[in-house]
Design an enzyme around this catalytic site. Structure first.
Site: not given
Length: 253
Positions: A92-93
């Site tokens: 996600e990051t």
């Protein structure tokens, strides 16, 4: 052992031993500072917007607010949950290929690039949608509806929202926590949708509307790659059903 101190001193010593023993059984007994830094080794790269934001102390403080997180089941279940959590949130990051070593670019971002909506993605799980901000805020006792940027400016709050999302079932979705520790039993609808226990269902929970049921794709492969790397570091087998290529997403029933 002979003890010659006062009763108060004895009590303090016993309490200290109890406290440190309890902490040793917590998530910090598996995710040490050194392991955290090795798992997320490029998070403080100067090219990362999140440089300096995600700290070990913030993670541990947030994790300790959710007693079951990383502490449920046997040692294998605990390690697998930690690997799965960091695998999903690293995707996600991700900052992509920050070094020659694959799957080491996690935790490079705090904020979603597209910030046209006030409740855009923030933090390790990239929390989105006003409804999620409200529910997460209620759970951690923060007004995230009026102050959504707390998720991008306070690292402990940021980790808390990610762990809240991980631990909380929503609508017809089980919690990622229950899936990974083996507490989730697929319903008839789940079985019909090819949703079987494993990390593939967790991807379906997090972003199934885009990534699941559409065949092989780079996003799911990236999630699996991070997860496998962390499983190796934690000396635990990744298990079966890692992708969601043939799963119907939860919004489709």
């Amino acid at each position: 052992m002979e003890f010659s101190g006062s009763p108060l001193t004895l009590f303090c010593c016993v309490f200290f031993l109890f406290l440190t023993g309890s902490l040793a059984q917590g998530i910090g007994s598996i995710v040490t500072n050194d392991l955290f830094n090795e798992m997320l080794k490029n998070r403080n790269d100067g090219r990362c917007p999140a440089n300096g934001f995600y700290t070990y102390d913030a993670f541990i403080a947030a994790a300790n607010s959710f007693p079951g997180f990383g502490t449920s089941g046997d040692d294998t279940a605990r390690r697998k949950e930690i690997a799965a959590f960091f695998g999903q949130t690293s995707h996600e990051t991700t900052g992509g290929s920050l070094s020659a070593e694959p799957f080491t670019g996690g935790y490079c971002f705090v904020r979603q690039n597209d910030q046209s909506d006030r409740y855009y993605g923030r933090g390790p799980i990239q929390l989105t949608n006003q409804n999620n901000y409200e529910k997460a805020g209620n759970a951690i006792r923060q007004d995230l509806v009026n102050n959504p940027d707390l998720v991008a400016t306070d690292a402990t709050i940021s980790f808390k929202t990610a762990i809240w999302f991980w631990m909380t079932p929503q609508d017809n979705k089980p919690s990622s926590h229950d899936v990974i520790i083996g507490s989730w039993t697929p319903s008839a609808a789940d079985q019909s949708a090819n949703r079987a226990p494993g990390c593939g269902v967790i991807t379906n929970i997090i972003n199934g509307g885009i990534e699941c049921g559409v065949g092989p794709n780079a996003a799911v492969e990236d999630r699996i790659g991070y997860y496998r790397r962390y499983c190796g570091m934690l000396n635990v087998a990744p298990g079966d059903n890692l992708d969601c290529y043939n799963q119907r997403n939860f919004a489709q029933g």
